[in-house]
Scaffold this active site. Structure first.
Site, PDB file in Angstrom:
ATOM      1  N   ARG A 128      81.232  36.034  45.163  1.00 32.54           N
ATOM      2  CA  ARG A 128      82.392  36.861  45.628  1.00 32.54           C
ATOM      3  C   ARG A 128      83.186  36.416  44.498  1.00 32.54           C
ATOM      4  NH1 ARG A 128      84.436  38.031  52.004  1.00 32.54           N
ATOM      5  NH2 ARG A 128      82.436  39.676  51.446  1.00 32.54           N
ATOM      6  N   HIS A 137      81.320  46.926  46.528  1.00 37.08           N
ATOM      7  CA  HIS A 137      80.443  45.493  48.018  1.00 37.08           C
ATOM      8  C   HIS A 137      78.744  45.965  48.143  1.00 37.08           C
ATOM      9  CE1 HIS A 137      80.216  42.543  50.588  1.00 37.08           C
ATOM     10  NE2 HIS A 137      81.502  42.776  51.725  1.00 37.08           N
ATOM     11  N   GLN A 153      76.494  45.046  51.354  1.00 39.86           N
ATOM     12  CA  GLN A 153      77.495  45.377  52.215  1.00 39.86           C
ATOM     13  C   GLN A 153      76.534  46.950  52.264  1.00 39.86           C
ATOM     14  OE1 GLN A 153      79.650  43.693  55.057  1.00 39.86           O
ATOM     15  NE2 GLN A 153      78.635  46.327  55.458  1.00 39.86           N
ATOM     16  N   ASP A 209      87.898  51.166  57.119  1.00 41.22           N
ATOM     17  CA  ASP A 209      87.454  49.504  56.421  1.00 41.22           C
ATOM     18  C   ASP A 209      88.783  49.311  56.656  1.00 41.22           C
ATOM     19  OD1 ASP A 209      87.316  47.390  55.369  1.00 41.22           O
ATOM     20  OD2 ASP A 209      86.744  48.046  52.874  1.00 41.22           O
ATOM     21  N   CYS A 262      82.734  47.436  57.981  1.00 39.29           N
ATOM     22  CA  CYS A 262      82.091  46.697  57.762  1.00 39.29           C
ATOM     23  C   CYS A 262      82.470  44.921  57.818  1.00 39.29           C
ATOM     24  CB  CYS A 262      81.934  46.448  56.401  1.00 39.29           C
ATOM     25  SG  CYS A 262      84.153  46.552  55.812  1.00 39.29           S
ATOM     26  N   ARG A 309      73.018  42.543  57.500  1.00 47.08           N
ATOM     27  CA  ARG A 309      73.397  41.702  55.797  1.00 47.08           C
ATOM     28  C   ARG A 309      72.103  40.551  56.488  1.00 47.08           C
ATOM     29  NH1 ARG A 309      78.664  41.708  54.241  1.00 47.08           N
ATOM     30  NH2 ARG A 309      77.829  40.336  52.384  1.00 47.08           N
TER      31      ARG A 309
HETATM   32  N1   CP Z   1      82.049  42.615  55.390  1.00 47.18           N
HETATM   33  C1   CP Z   1      82.089  41.502  54.725  1.00 47.18           C
HETATM   34  O1   CP Z   1      81.852  41.301  54.340  1.00 47.18           O
HETATM   35  O2   CP Z   1      82.306  40.505  55.745  1.00 47.18           O
HETATM   36  P1   CP Z   1      83.009  39.172  55.349  1.00 47.18           P
HETATM   37  O3   CP Z   1      84.555  39.455  54.127  1.00 47.18           O
HETATM   38  O4   CP Z   1      83.513  38.106  56.495  1.00 47.18           O
HETATM   39  O5   CP Z   1      82.124  38.381  54.440  1.00 47.18           O
END
Ligand code: CP
Length: 310
Positions: free
Chosen positions: A100, A127, A130, A225, A266, A294
């Site tokens: 990430r 992403h 997700q 989001d 998400c 997830r």
């Molecule tokens: N939706 C998501 O990626 O959550 P986090 O940012 O908590 O990993």
């Protein structure tokens, strides 16, 4: 080398195969409890996370493997070491890398120089993990994907919108993106161009509208989001609330969708911002099913990238 930098790395058939496997793992997790025995996942983070970090780490544990959390802030990366050298050195130790990291080009460099599979665990651009879990969740709730209508409402110049555009257009879901006018709020033009080409192949449609009601009209899925993505500064908050308010998902907007429409976010979700508490905590909300998936979708993804069968 198999990798997941964006959903466009996969075909429709490959995504269906990952969803099928995720559903099977969810149904019978013990069957997969030793599939990653002796395997190690390196998890590189330069941003906060609940779901991504915990679901990947738990996923490795539940499949007999091990995950290492690696925080960029306490690493030589970007200070004494390049992404490419990090990728090449780490590949000598681990079987799989997920990252990430903000700049998408850094993730692509990591994927191109690592000698083990690399997973995009979110960049500023996309992403895909997700949306893999979201596609699984939508299919579980609706029974199918092709021909559904998904309306995304809110900040659309962001990673989740970009990956939704790729995921929906690959899978034949009609997507309507409802957002304020302006390049800083709309999906990136190159994403729309690619999504339109993919939608032509899958027989679906891609629409960008500045009218939330018309976008939400007849939708099977309403998705939103955060208006405050991780890279947006707190100083911009008030201005963004005013800009995005007409796209807030409230019960009235949900009323334009089909009566059996589902609501997705998400997470993390801010009540009173991108949606009202009534919606996110209401009967149409499936946000925690999304969060749970997830775990299952990423287990399936890791097995697929490593070419491991139960
Ligand atoms: N939706 C998501 O990626 O959550 P986090 O940012 O908590 O990993």
């Amino acid at each position: 080398m198999k990798k997941l930098t964006d959903l466009t790395d996969f075909t429709n058939e490959e995504i269906i195969s990952i969803i099928d496997l995720a559903v099977e793992i969810k149904r019978d997790p013990m069957r997969y409890s030793q599939t990653l025995s002796g395997k190690t996942l390196l998890m590189i983070f330069d941003k906060a996370s609940l779901r991504t970090r915990v679901s990947f780490e738990v996923g490795m544990t539940q499949m007999g493997g091990h995950a290492i959390y690696y925080n960029v802030a306490t690493s030589p990366l970007g200070k004494k070491e390049t992404m490419s050298d990090t990728a090449r050195a780490a590949s000598r130790y681990v079987d799989l890398i997920m990252a990430r990291i903000g700049p998408h080009e850094d993730l692509v460099e990591l994927a191109n120089t690592a000698t083990v599979p690399v997973i995009n665990a979110m960049t500023n651009f996309s992403h895909p993990c997700q949306i893999l879990a979201d596609l699984q969740t939508i299919r579980e709730k609706k029974g199918y994907l092709k021909g559904l209508k998904l309306a995304y409402c809110g900040d659309s110049n962001n990673n989740v919108t970009h990956s939704l555009l790729f995921g929906c257009s690959i899978m034949g879901i009609n997507i309507s993106v409802c957002c304020p006018e302006g390049t800083e709020y709309e999906p990136m033009p190159e994403v729309l161009e690619k999504a339109n080409a993919l939608a032509s192949s899958s027989g679906s449609s891609v629409e960008v509208t500045h009218d939330a009601k018309s976008g939400a009209s007849g939708a099977d899925v309403i998705y939103t989001d955060s208006w405050m993505s991780y890279h947006i500064s707190e100083e911009q908050k008030e201005e963004r609330i005013n800009i995005f308010k007409p796209y807030q998902v409230d019960q009235k907007l949900m009323g334009f969708a089909k009566p059996d429409a589902i609501f997705m976010n998400c997470l993390p979700a801010m009540r009173g911002m991108e949606q009202t508490a009534e919606v996110v905590d209401g009967p149409q909300s499936i946000v925690f099913d999304q969060a749970e998936n997830r775990l299952h979708a990423q287990k399936a993804l890791m097995l697929e990238l490593l070419g491991i069968k139960a």
